[in-house]
Design a protein around this motif. Structure first.
Motif, PDB file in Angstrom:
ATOM      1  N   GLY A 117      41.599 -20.826   3.123  1.00  0.00           N
ATOM      2  CA  GLY A 117      40.499 -20.181   3.828  1.00  0.00           C
ATOM      3  C   GLY A 117      40.878 -18.864   4.484  1.00  0.00           C
ATOM      4  O   GLY A 117      40.051 -18.248   5.149  1.00  0.00           O
ATOM      5  N   LEU A 118      42.121 -18.452   4.290  1.00  0.00           N
ATOM      6  CA  LEU A 118      42.586 -17.196   4.893  1.00  0.00           C
ATOM      7  C   LEU A 118      43.040 -16.264   3.777  1.00  0.00           C
ATOM      8  O   LEU A 118      44.120 -16.428   3.218  1.00  0.00           O
ATOM      9  N   GLY A 119      42.199 -15.310   3.469  1.00  0.00           N
ATOM     10  CA  GLY A 119      42.521 -14.332   2.431  1.00  0.00           C
ATOM     11  C   GLY A 119      42.950 -13.014   3.034  1.00  0.00           C
ATOM     12  O   GLY A 119      43.133 -12.894   4.252  1.00  0.00           O
ATOM     13  N   PRO A 120      43.078 -12.012   2.190  1.00  0.00           N
ATOM     14  CA  PRO A 120      43.520 -10.691   2.660  1.00  0.00           C
ATOM     15  C   PRO A 120      42.608 -10.072   3.713  1.00  0.00           C
ATOM     16  O   PRO A 120      43.087  -9.438   4.649  1.00  0.00           O
ATOM     17  N   ALA A 121      41.312 -10.254   3.595  1.00  0.00           N
ATOM     18  CA  ALA A 121      40.383  -9.637   4.552  1.00  0.00           C
ATOM     19  C   ALA A 121      40.549 -10.227   5.951  1.00  0.00           C
ATOM     20  O   ALA A 121      40.631  -9.486   6.943  1.00  0.00           O
ATOM     21  N   LYS A 122      40.608 -11.538   6.052  1.00  0.00           N
ATOM     22  CA  LYS A 122      40.785 -12.165   7.361  1.00  0.00           C
ATOM     23  C   LYS A 122      42.161 -11.868   7.933  1.00  0.00           C
ATOM     24  O   LYS A 122      42.305 -11.650   9.137  1.00  0.00           O
ATOM     25  N   THR A 123      43.157 -11.856   7.086  1.00  0.00           N
ATOM     26  CA  THR A 123      44.498 -11.506   7.553  1.00  0.00           C
ATOM     27  C   THR A 123      44.507 -10.092   8.109  1.00  0.00           C
ATOM     28  O   THR A 123      45.083  -9.837   9.166  1.00  0.00           O
ATOM     29  N   ALA A 124      43.837  -9.180   7.413  1.00  0.00           N
ATOM     30  CA  ALA A 124      43.768  -7.789   7.873  1.00  0.00           C
ATOM     31  C   ALA A 124      43.053  -7.698   9.221  1.00  0.00           C
ATOM     32  O   ALA A 124      43.476  -6.930  10.093  1.00  0.00           O
ATOM     33  N   GLN A 125      41.997  -8.478   9.417  1.00  0.00           N
ATOM     34  CA  GLN A 125      41.283  -8.471  10.701  1.00  0.00           C
ATOM     35  C   GLN A 125      42.196  -8.914  11.839  1.00  0.00           C
ATOM     36  O   GLN A 125      42.212  -8.305  12.909  1.00  0.00           O
ATOM     37  N   ILE A 126      42.953  -9.961  11.601  1.00  0.00           N
ATOM     38  CA  ILE A 126      43.865 -10.465  12.632  1.00  0.00           C
ATOM     39  C   ILE A 126      44.951  -9.439  12.922  1.00  0.00           C
ATOM     40  O   ILE A 126      45.246  -9.133  14.073  1.00  0.00           O
ATOM     41  N   LYS A 127      45.548  -8.904  11.866  1.00  0.00           N
ATOM     42  CA  LYS A 127      46.614  -7.911  12.047  1.00  0.00           C
ATOM     43  C   LYS A 127      46.081  -6.673  12.774  1.00  0.00           C
ATOM     44  O   LYS A 127      46.770  -6.104  13.625  1.00  0.00           O
TER      45      LYS A 127
END
Length: 85
Positions: free
Chosen positions: A60-70
């Motif tokens: 459930g954690l793809g590149p877009a969500k990872t980018a938001q967190i980072k």
């Protein structure tokens, strides 16, 4: 809802991270996913010292969500560096 009722200072790290995530998966909520992430990294500071490879494996954690967190972590880092005038 809880943020607006109680204020952001009253939310747990898990709840704050879940707000950034917005959604989870079919079987796991955003709160569940946030718990998994915090179980792995322990702190937001630890999360900020990672790269994309460290984030793989969370369903459930793809590149877009990872980018938001980072991006949020980078905003926090820059906020801490600002001098108070």
């Amino acid at each position: 809802e809880k943020l607006f009722k109680l204020g952001e200072h009253r939310l747990s790290n898990t709840e704050l991270l879940a707000i950034l995530l917005r959604t989870g998966t079919r079987n796991h909520s955003a709160l569940d996913l946030a718990r998994q992430i915090l179980a792995k990294f322990k702190t937001f500071r630890n999360m900020s010292h990672t790269d994309a490879r460290d984030w793989k494996g969370f369903k459930g954690l793809g590149p877009a969500k990872t980018a938001q967190i980072k991006a949020a972590l980078e905003i926090a880092r820059r906020f801490n560096e600002e001098k108070i005038a």
